[in-house]
Design a protein around this motif. Structure first.
Motif: not given
Length: 343
Positions: A27, A31-34, A37, A55-56, A58, A63
């Motif tokens: 997470k 870049v922070n992933i919600s 996402n 973000n998806e 990434i 990640r």
């Protein structure tokens, strides 16, 4: 393995911690992933929908494979530590001290600099193959050179000193490869030797995952035989264990799993030293228990170390080998002071 209450509660705690840290690692980062996402990324993948947000992508392409790879590598390094400590009957030994990591590192450096010149066909299996060969040769050199008598027994002092000498030879070779290599090759070798998961991808996850799972399964099968070594080699022989064959098999197994993991993430020290020692305090000296719990605790430790390495200087990234060394060196010194009767 008999599962008593202590083992059950420990398993629950470790599995819960593993899931929490893996989610934390997947997470957070540069870049922070919600969570939304993450959820939608899985849903779109299952539905075959390729219309993913940044973000998806990434999360799915960078990640997630990095997190899973850290779990496999951490488990592998920890199990490798259990194997060599059981083989040499001493808790202050790990793969990095007996030539496996340095041998693998030299083989990879050789591959990076000389591979294309020799016309070697570069595939996704080339570097793991070179790394396994180097790791096996390094471990075999230390093991053979540290035999202190005709019965093939090695004192821990001679083992460690031989490991220092062999590691020095391989490090010199790595330095030579860096010297004759191009600037880009030298940078690759230097960065690789500090340890990093930045190159994680799904191919690496598949290769390391396959070798790790098979290797851990085989290691568990030898757990009972390794337990007999606690009594001594002669006593183990009386119990029907072929000591010479067992040593060769464990050395080969350790070289394969550790070297394959090392070939993708670089040299990461002290995981195989810290984890088995902590587990002996918690679950005793049965190697079957140690191997199973080492998978969990090793995965937790390396995943957490990778998370710290990414967060500490974000958006820059700290080599993961530095993080594990900061934790591992003090622990190793304490072990040496506690176990000085072996030296």
């Amino acid at each position: 393995m008999k599962l008593n209450n202590k083992h059950f509660y420990l398993s629950v705690v470790l599995i819960t911690l593993l899931v929490f840290i893996a989610l934390l690692s997947a997470k957070y980062g540069a870049v922070n992933i919600s969570l939304s996402n993450i959820t939608t990324a899985f849903q779109k993948t299952m539905d075959g929908d390729e219309n993913l947000s940044l973000n998806e992508r990434i999360f799915l392409d960078i990640r997630l494979p990095r997190t899973i790879l850290s779990l496999f590598v951490g488990a592998t390094l920890a199990v490798g530590g259990v194997l060599v400590q059981a083989l040499f009957r001493n808790p202050i030994v790990e793969s990095g001290m007996i030539g496996t990591s340095s041998g693998a590192a030299f083989a990879v450096a050789f591959f990076i600099v000389v591979g294309s010149t020799l016309g070697i066909n570069i595939t996704e299996w080339s570097m793991p193959l070179f790394s396994c060969i180097g790791g096996f040769l390094g471990t075999a050199m230390v093991f053979l050179l540290s035999n202190s008598n005709k019965k093939g027994k090695s004192s821990i002092a001679l083992l460690l000193l031989t490991g220092v000498a062999v590691n020095a030879v391989f490090l010199s070779g790595i330095g030579f490869m860096s010297y004759i290599g191009r600037d880009s090759q030298a940078r690759s070798i230097t960065f690789w030797n500090l340890g990093t998961l930045s190159g994680a991808n799904w191919n690496a996850v598949q290769i390391v995952g396959i070798t790790s799972l098979i290797g851990i399964f085989v290691a568990y099968r030898y757990g009972k035989h390794l337990n007999t070594l606690i009594l001594g080699e002669e006593e183990a022989g009386y119990l029907g264990v072929n000591i010479k064959s067992l040593k060769i098999k464990i050395i080969i197994l350790n070289a394969i799993i550790v070297s394959t993991a090392t070939s993708f993430v670089g040299v990461i020290g002290f995981v195989g030293l810290i984890v088995p020692h902590l587990l002996r305090i918690l679950v005793g000296s049965d190697n079957r228990n140690l191997i199973l719990y080492a998978c969990l605790l090793g995965a937790i430790l390396l995943c957490l170390s990778d998370f710290v390495a990414r967060i500490l200087l974000s958006p820059a990234e700290l080599p993961i080998g530095i993080v594990t060394s900061i934790v591992g060196v003090p622990v190793f010194i304490l072990l040496l002071r506690k176990k000085n009767n072996f030296l």
